[in-house]
Design a protein around this motif. Structure first.
Motif, PDB file in Angstrom:
ATOM      1  N   PRO A   1     -33.518  43.763  43.294  1.00  0.00           N
ATOM      2  CA  PRO A   1     -32.270  44.325  43.831  1.00  0.00           C
ATOM      3  C   PRO A   1     -31.880  45.604  43.096  1.00  0.00           C
ATOM      4  O   PRO A   1     -31.969  45.679  41.875  1.00  0.00           O
ATOM      5  CB  PRO A   1     -31.259  43.212  43.598  1.00  0.00           C
ATOM      6  CG  PRO A   1     -31.807  42.441  42.439  1.00  0.00           C
ATOM      7  CD  PRO A   1     -33.297  42.492  42.588  1.00  0.00           C
ATOM      8  N   PHE A   2     -31.451  46.603  43.855  1.00  0.00           N
ATOM      9  CA  PHE A   2     -30.949  47.828  43.241  1.00  0.00           C
ATOM     10  C   PHE A   2     -29.445  47.976  43.459  1.00  0.00           C
ATOM     11  O   PHE A   2     -28.867  49.013  43.124  1.00  0.00           O
ATOM     12  CB  PHE A   2     -31.679  49.057  43.799  1.00  0.00           C
ATOM     13  CG  PHE A   2     -31.391  49.369  45.247  1.00  0.00           C
ATOM     14  CD1 PHE A   2     -30.291  50.122  45.608  1.00  0.00           C
ATOM     15  CD2 PHE A   2     -32.241  48.910  46.242  1.00  0.00           C
ATOM     16  CE1 PHE A   2     -30.021  50.405  46.939  1.00  0.00           C
ATOM     17  CE2 PHE A   2     -31.986  49.194  47.569  1.00  0.00           C
ATOM     18  CZ  PHE A   2     -30.872  49.944  47.930  1.00  0.00           C
ATOM     19  N   LEU A   3     -28.801  46.941  43.982  1.00  0.00           N
ATOM     20  CA  LEU A   3     -27.385  47.031  44.297  1.00  0.00           C
ATOM     21  C   LEU A   3     -26.660  45.773  43.834  1.00  0.00           C
ATOM     22  O   LEU A   3     -27.264  44.703  43.670  1.00  0.00           O
ATOM     23  CB  LEU A   3     -27.167  47.251  45.787  1.00  0.00           C
ATOM     24  CG  LEU A   3     -27.395  46.077  46.753  1.00  0.00           C
ATOM     25  CD1 LEU A   3     -26.887  46.446  48.141  1.00  0.00           C
ATOM     26  CD2 LEU A   3     -28.848  45.675  46.830  1.00  0.00           C
ATOM     27  N   LEU A   4     -25.360  45.943  43.597  1.00  0.00           N
ATOM     28  CA  LEU A   4     -24.492  44.839  43.195  1.00  0.00           C
ATOM     29  C   LEU A   4     -23.168  45.029  43.913  1.00  0.00           C
ATOM     30  O   LEU A   4     -22.638  46.133  43.966  1.00  0.00           O
ATOM     31  CB  LEU A   4     -24.306  44.826  41.677  1.00  0.00           C
ATOM     32  CG  LEU A   4     -23.447  43.709  41.077  1.00  0.00           C
ATOM     33  CD1 LEU A   4     -24.007  43.276  39.710  1.00  0.00           C
ATOM     34  CD2 LEU A   4     -21.988  44.137  40.906  1.00  0.00           C
ATOM     35  N   ASN A   5     -22.648  43.953  44.490  1.00  0.00           N
ATOM     36  CA  ASN A   5     -21.392  44.036  45.228  1.00  0.00           C
ATOM     37  C   ASN A   5     -20.194  43.788  44.322  1.00  0.00           C
ATOM     38  O   ASN A   5     -20.225  42.902  43.472  1.00  0.00           O
ATOM     39  CB  ASN A   5     -21.377  43.034  46.383  1.00  0.00           C
ATOM     40  CG  ASN A   5     -20.062  43.062  47.149  1.00  0.00           C
ATOM     41  OD1 ASN A   5     -19.345  42.074  47.184  1.00  0.00           O
ATOM     42  ND2 ASN A   5     -19.736  44.189  47.748  1.00  0.00           N
ATOM     43  N   TYR A   6     -19.159  44.606  44.533  1.00  0.00           N
ATOM     44  CA  TYR A   6     -17.882  44.389  43.854  1.00  0.00           C
ATOM     45  C   TYR A   6     -16.872  43.916  44.889  1.00  0.00           C
ATOM     46  O   TYR A   6     -16.621  44.587  45.889  1.00  0.00           O
ATOM     47  CB  TYR A   6     -17.393  45.679  43.206  1.00  0.00           C
ATOM     48  CG  TYR A   6     -15.983  45.585  42.653  1.00  0.00           C
ATOM     49  CD1 TYR A   6     -15.762  45.061  41.389  1.00  0.00           C
ATOM     50  CD2 TYR A   6     -14.882  46.005  43.396  1.00  0.00           C
ATOM     51  CE1 TYR A   6     -14.478  44.964  40.879  1.00  0.00           C
ATOM     52  CE2 TYR A   6     -13.602  45.911  42.892  1.00  0.00           C
ATOM     53  CZ  TYR A   6     -13.400  45.391  41.639  1.00  0.00           C
ATOM     54  OH  TYR A   6     -12.132  45.290  41.137  1.00  0.00           O
ATOM     55  N   SER A   7     -16.299  42.733  44.656  1.00  0.00           N
ATOM     56  CA  SER A   7     -15.263  42.206  45.532  1.00  0.00           C
ATOM     57  C   SER A   7     -14.157  41.626  44.667  1.00  0.00           C
ATOM     58  O   SER A   7     -14.333  41.470  43.453  1.00  0.00           O
ATOM     59  CB  SER A   7     -15.851  41.144  46.468  1.00  0.00           C
ATOM     60  OG  SER A   7     -14.942  40.799  47.478  1.00  0.00           O
ATOM     61  N   GLU A   8     -13.018  41.295  45.251  1.00  0.00           N
ATOM     62  CA  GLU A   8     -11.873  40.826  44.472  1.00  0.00           C
ATOM     63  C   GLU A   8     -11.155  39.674  45.146  1.00  0.00           C
ATOM     64  O   GLU A   8     -10.890  39.722  46.353  1.00  0.00           O
ATOM     65  CB  GLU A   8     -10.843  41.960  44.269  1.00  0.00           C
ATOM     66  CG  GLU A   8     -11.254  43.047  43.320  1.00  0.00           C
ATOM     67  CD  GLU A   8     -10.129  44.055  43.110  1.00  0.00           C
ATOM     68  OE1 GLU A   8      -9.109  43.961  43.809  1.00  0.00           O
ATOM     69  OE2 GLU A   8     -10.303  44.943  42.255  1.00  0.00           O
ATOM     70  N   ALA A   9     -10.838  38.641  44.368  1.00  0.00           N
ATOM     71  CA  ALA A   9      -9.835  37.669  44.776  1.00  0.00           C
ATOM     72  C   ALA A   9      -8.451  38.285  44.516  1.00  0.00           C
ATOM     73  O   ALA A   9      -8.341  39.339  43.883  1.00  0.00           O
ATOM     74  CB  ALA A   9     -10.007  36.378  43.987  1.00  0.00           C
ATOM     75  N   ILE A  10      -7.415  37.632  44.994  1.00  0.00           N
ATOM     76  CA  ILE A  10      -6.055  38.158  44.841  1.00  0.00           C
ATOM     77  C   ILE A  10      -5.286  37.249  43.895  1.00  0.00           C
ATOM     78  O   ILE A  10      -5.119  36.051  44.166  1.00  0.00           O
ATOM     79  CB  ILE A  10      -5.337  38.261  46.196  1.00  0.00           C
ATOM     80  CG1 ILE A  10      -6.084  39.221  47.123  1.00  0.00           C
ATOM     81  CG2 ILE A  10      -3.889  38.719  46.012  1.00  0.00           C
ATOM     82  CD1 ILE A  10      -5.508  39.319  48.513  1.00  0.00           C
ATOM     83  N   SER A  11      -4.827  37.816  42.816  1.00  0.00           N
ATOM     84  CA  SER A  11      -4.029  37.031  41.867  1.00  0.00           C
ATOM     85  C   SER A  11      -2.588  36.918  42.364  1.00  0.00           C
ATOM     86  O   SER A  11      -2.048  37.875  42.923  1.00  0.00           O
ATOM     87  CB  SER A  11      -4.038  37.705  40.497  1.00  0.00           C
ATOM     88  OG  SER A  11      -5.341  37.734  39.960  1.00  0.00           O
ATOM     89  N   PRO A  12      -1.950  35.753  42.144  1.00  0.00           N
ATOM     90  CA  PRO A  12      -2.545  34.578  41.509  1.00  0.00           C
ATOM     91  C   PRO A  12      -3.175  33.608  42.501  1.00  0.00           C
ATOM     92  O   PRO A  12      -2.568  33.210  43.487  1.00  0.00           O
ATOM     93  CB  PRO A  12      -1.340  33.930  40.825  1.00  0.00           C
ATOM     94  CG  PRO A  12      -0.159  34.311  41.674  1.00  0.00           C
ATOM     95  CD  PRO A  12      -0.483  35.655  42.267  1.00  0.00           C
ATOM     96  N   LEU A  13      -4.454  33.295  42.299  1.00  0.00           N
ATOM     97  CA  LEU A  13      -5.135  32.127  42.850  1.00  0.00           C
ATOM     98  C   LEU A  13      -5.335  32.136  44.355  1.00  0.00           C
ATOM     99  O   LEU A  13      -5.392  31.089  44.987  1.00  0.00           O
ATOM    100  CB  LEU A  13      -4.354  30.844  42.461  1.00  0.00           C
ATOM    101  CG  LEU A  13      -4.200  30.589  40.950  1.00  0.00           C
ATOM    102  CD1 LEU A  13      -3.227  29.463  40.692  1.00  0.00           C
ATOM    103  CD2 LEU A  13      -5.558  30.293  40.322  1.00  0.00           C
TER     104      LEU A  13
END
Length: 485
Positions: free
Chosen positions: A202-214
């Motif tokens: 793999p030459f890529l990595l995904n950045y994603s986000e949960a939403i705080s709080p929880l």
């Protein structure tokens, strides 16, 4: 007498001891067991319930400690990223660290006028090409949220394609939804030579986000499950910023962010055991005067150093972090001070994947000059954190004997030892000015911003990624983009 070679001690920053790490980890497990997470994704909710989690209050799921502990055991201790030619480029583990840019800025400083303006797609390409040329940056992110793309629904797909055209280094990418992710994955497969080749290297990595709080929205979990199934490396930090999405105390904010990361890790590892997952929440601080999440504060550097300690004491997983960013609005003394502080502390604490290099204005504005300056600051910090080698060659007693025997004419400047070792022994800056005053004045007295701007212009005028992408590949990417439109 034979002088010994002594292993080099490399300076290291530690914040947590084992007892503190265990206390924060225990608090994170208690958050998952007592409060749980809001899981909007029906498939992930069923997966959790089938493996021991408990449902309460409609979408809220309590996750027992044993599920989090099992996920920590299942996740790999190392993530290998390759460049787009299939060559090993980054080994995310232990004390290995790598720096790169950030994503999603709304504005950029124009290279010609120096004025702040909205980002366009060409800016994404310029930043990727600059990163491709700079020696201390290992990966690229988009550094822009371009406003001029033909279809705003697929802004991240088009930004990814623009990065592919302009760099061969590994990339960290953003996707808004599952459709984005699938198209980006198709482009990546075309670059790598097929899905199996991409899975292996793999030459890529995904950045994603949960939403705080929880809170875990459906689109976030869609991307998490997709990456697990395809074995695309992913990080899923949350915005557990002290005083905003998390408690004002740093220990409380870290416990919450780690709990959210553990919840994502559980879903990820239940979907595909052993799939690569980069650990780590974003724990900065909400400024109490301006209500912005600060990129120049010492708190974020402190929490990620503590997270590195939790990796070393408990988790063993590679971690996500930041450095080289600032809350300053221009490339000024504040920008340099805040960038250097975060770069040095990230390196001293041995964070692994370190992003956001080149951010201004708490992540709202990007700057080509700031990226170029930060690249040099990373080189300076790297020289410091490497320590001082102690061996017969560096102790230089033979050189001292030659200079002493030369009498009044003896000087180390002309000795072969100096020529043999000065490049490895000394940090040799490119942008930071050490010239004599009259030399500097004769060159027009350029300040650091001007020197950085000149360097960016030279790189963009002269540098092209090597090898160049084949015409057939670029045509295939264009066809995928046309289908997306």
């Amino acid at each position: 007498m034979q002088l010994p070679t002594v292993p080099t001690h490399q300076p290291r920053l530690k914040v947590f001891d084992r007892r503190q790490a265990l206390a924060v980890h225990s608090a994170a497990l208690e958050i998952l067991e007592k409060f749980g997470v809001q899981m909007a994704h029906a498939g992930a909710r069923d997966l959790l319930l089938a493996n021991g989690a408990r449902l309460y209050d409609e979408y809220w799921v309590r996750i027992p400690a044993h599920m989090a502990e099992a996920a920590l055991r299942s996740a790999p201790r190392q993530i290998l990223l390759y460049n787009q030619m299939g060559e090993r480029a980054m080994a995310l583990r232990d004390d290995h660290f790598y720096f790169g840019t950030g994503s999603d800025t709304t504005f950029t400083l124009d290279l010609e006028s120096g004025q702040r303006r909205p980002c366009v797609l060409a800016d994404t390409g310029r930043f990727a090409r600059l990163v491709d040329a700079l020696p201390n940056l290992s990966f690229a992110m988009s550094m822009s949220n371009p406003r001029d793309v033909p279809n705003m629904d697929f802004i991240y797909v088009q930004a990814f394609a623009e990065m592919v055209r302009n760099t061969n280094k590994p990339m960290v990418f953003i996707a808004d939804r599952l459709e984005d992710m699938a198209l980006i994955h198709q482009i990546a497969c075309a670059v790598a030579g097929g899905e199996e080749a991409l899975r292996r290297k793999p030459f890529l990595l995904n950045y994603s986000e949960a939403i705080s709080p929880l809170r875990f929205p459906e689109n976030v979990v869609d991307k998490l499950i997709f990456c697990a199934r395809k074995e695309v490396p992913i990080c899923l930090p949350s915005g557990s910023n002290a005083g905003g999405g998390a408690p004002i105390t740093l220990a409380g904010a870290m416990a919450l962010g780690i709990a959210e990361n553990l919840a994502g890790l559980v879903i990820h590892q239940l979907t595909q055991p052993g799939a690569p997952f980069l650990f780590g929440p974003n724990v900065s601080a909400l400024d109490m005067k301006s209500a912005v999440v600060s990129y120049g504060c010492p708190e974020w550097s402190l929490t990620q150093a503590a997270l590195a300690d939790m990796r070393d004491e408990l988790y063993g997983l590679p971690i996500w972090s930041f450095a080289g960013a600032t809350d300053a609005k221009t490339v000024d003394a504040q920008a340099g001070a805040e960038a250097m502080f975060s770069i040095t502390t990230a390196m001293l604490s041995r964070c692994n994947l370190i992003h956001d290099v080149g951010y201004l204005e708490y992540g709202s504005t990007s700057s080509l000059e700031m990226v170029t300056l930060a690249d040099e600051l990373i080189g300076m910090a790297r020289h410091f954190t490497a320590g001082i080698p102690v061996n017969p060659a560096t102790l230089a007693l033979d050189a001292l004997e030659r200079v002493k025997d030369a009498g009044a004419k003896g000087i180390f400047l002309t000795d072969d030892h100096t020529f043999d070792h000065f490049e490895s022994a000394l940090f040799l800056p490119d942008l930071l000015d050490r010239s004599r005053y009259d030399t500097w004045q004769a060159a027009g007295g350029p300040d650091l911003y001007r020197r950085s701007n000149d360097k960016v212009r030279r790189i963009l005028a002269e540098h092209n990624p090597a090898p160049e992408k084949e015409a057939a590949l670029l045509q295939q990417i264009n066809q995928l983009l046309e289908a997306a439109r």
